[in-house]
Design a protein around this motif. Sequence first.
Motif, PDB file in Angstrom:
ATOM      1  N   PRO A   1      71.639 -93.348 -13.052  1.00 13.14           N
ATOM      2  CA  PRO A   1      70.178 -93.472 -12.941  1.00 13.14           C
ATOM      3  C   PRO A   1      69.772 -94.738 -12.192  1.00 13.14           C
ATOM      4  N   ASN A   2      68.645 -94.664 -11.528  1.00 13.28           N
ATOM      5  CA  ASN A   2      68.120 -95.816 -10.802  1.00 13.28           C
ATOM      6  C   ASN A   2      66.643 -95.956 -11.173  1.00 13.28           C
ATOM      7  N   THR A   3      66.382 -96.427 -12.378  1.00 18.25           N
ATOM      8  CA  THR A   3      65.023 -96.550 -12.883  1.00 18.25           C
ATOM      9  C   THR A   3      64.353 -97.791 -12.321  1.00 18.25           C
ATOM     10  N   ASP A   4      63.128 -97.627 -11.860  1.00 15.11           N
ATOM     11  CA  ASP A   4      62.337 -98.765 -11.401  1.00 15.11           C
ATOM     12  C   ASP A   4      61.652 -99.365 -12.632  1.00 15.11           C
ATOM     13  N   TRP A   5      62.328-100.287 -13.295  1.00 15.31           N
ATOM     14  CA  TRP A   5      61.818-100.841 -14.549  1.00 15.31           C
ATOM     15  C   TRP A   5      60.553-101.666 -14.343  1.00 15.31           C
ATOM     16  N   TYR A   6      60.407-102.296 -13.209  1.00 16.75           N
ATOM     17  CA  TYR A   6      59.193-103.063 -12.932  1.00 16.75           C
ATOM     18  C   TYR A   6      57.981-102.140 -12.941  1.00 16.75           C
TER      19      TYR A   6
ATOM     20  N   MET B   1      63.354-108.408  -9.033  1.00 15.87           N
ATOM     21  CA  MET B   1      64.176-107.568  -9.870  1.00 15.87           C
ATOM     22  C   MET B   1      65.083-106.727  -8.989  1.00 15.87           C
ATOM     23  N   THR B   2      66.200-106.359  -9.555  1.00 15.68           N
ATOM     24  CA  THR B   2      67.146-105.549  -8.796  1.00 15.68           C
ATOM     25  C   THR B   2      67.096-104.102  -9.256  1.00 15.68           C
ATOM     26  N   ASP B   3      67.464-103.215  -8.349  1.00 16.94           N
ATOM     27  CA  ASP B   3      67.623-101.828  -8.758  1.00 16.94           C
ATOM     28  C   ASP B   3      69.097-101.612  -9.126  1.00 16.94           C
ATOM     29  N   ALA B   4      69.451-100.395  -9.476  1.00 20.35           N
ATOM     30  CA  ALA B   4      70.812-100.118  -9.940  1.00 20.35           C
ATOM     31  C   ALA B   4      71.843-100.372  -8.840  1.00 20.35           C
ATOM     32  N   THR B   5      71.497-100.071  -7.607  1.00 21.32           N
ATOM     33  CA  THR B   5      72.424-100.296  -6.497  1.00 21.32           C
ATOM     34  C   THR B   5      72.715-101.777  -6.330  1.00 21.32           C
ATOM     35  N   GLN B   6      71.684-102.595  -6.319  1.00 24.03           N
ATOM     36  CA  GLN B   6      71.872-104.037  -6.171  1.00 24.03           C
ATOM     37  C   GLN B   6      72.645-104.613  -7.353  1.00 24.03           C
ATOM     38  N   PHE B   7      72.356-104.124  -8.560  1.00 25.95           N
ATOM     39  CA  PHE B   7      73.088-104.599  -9.729  1.00 25.95           C
ATOM     40  C   PHE B   7      74.577-104.290  -9.592  1.00 25.95           C
ATOM     41  N   ALA B   8      74.905-103.073  -9.177  1.00 28.06           N
ATOM     42  CA  ALA B   8      76.316-102.683  -9.028  1.00 28.06           C
ATOM     43  C   ALA B   8      77.009-103.551  -7.976  1.00 28.06           C
TER      44      ALA B   8
END
Length: 130
Positions: A67-72, A1-8
């Motif tokens: 936000p950078n939520t760790d959804w996992y 899974m990616t975090d917000a930084t990787q997604f951006a």
Amino acid sequence: MTDATQFAEIRNELEIYNLPVDEWSAALTAINGTGSYTKKDGTVLGAPFKPDDIQKFKDGSDPWGHPNTDWYKSTLKDWSLNNVIISRLMEEQKMLNIYCHWVTKIKMLITKILQPVTNSMIYVLTLTQT
């Protein structure tokens, strides 16, 4: 899974792939540096996420806006543990059902075997009483 930084970062790279292949390297460098790339025809390609947005995701300086939520960790990890527990309980229920099935079968078999003996004993008892 990616975090917000990787997604951006991935989302910015997707914009680059709409360009001709020979422009990809220059576009990636420009997008990562300034947040925009000027194409060969003079039009400007803007990144969906500017470098300062990516930085805010990384350092957490703006948790409400970036936000950078760790959804996992927040959702899936505990769910997978629950999933294992539920699977185990279902397996135990299945084994209990099999056990009950065989106990019933054995009781029926014993009843079939003992039925003639029981009937004979009743007949013998009735003969001796008269």
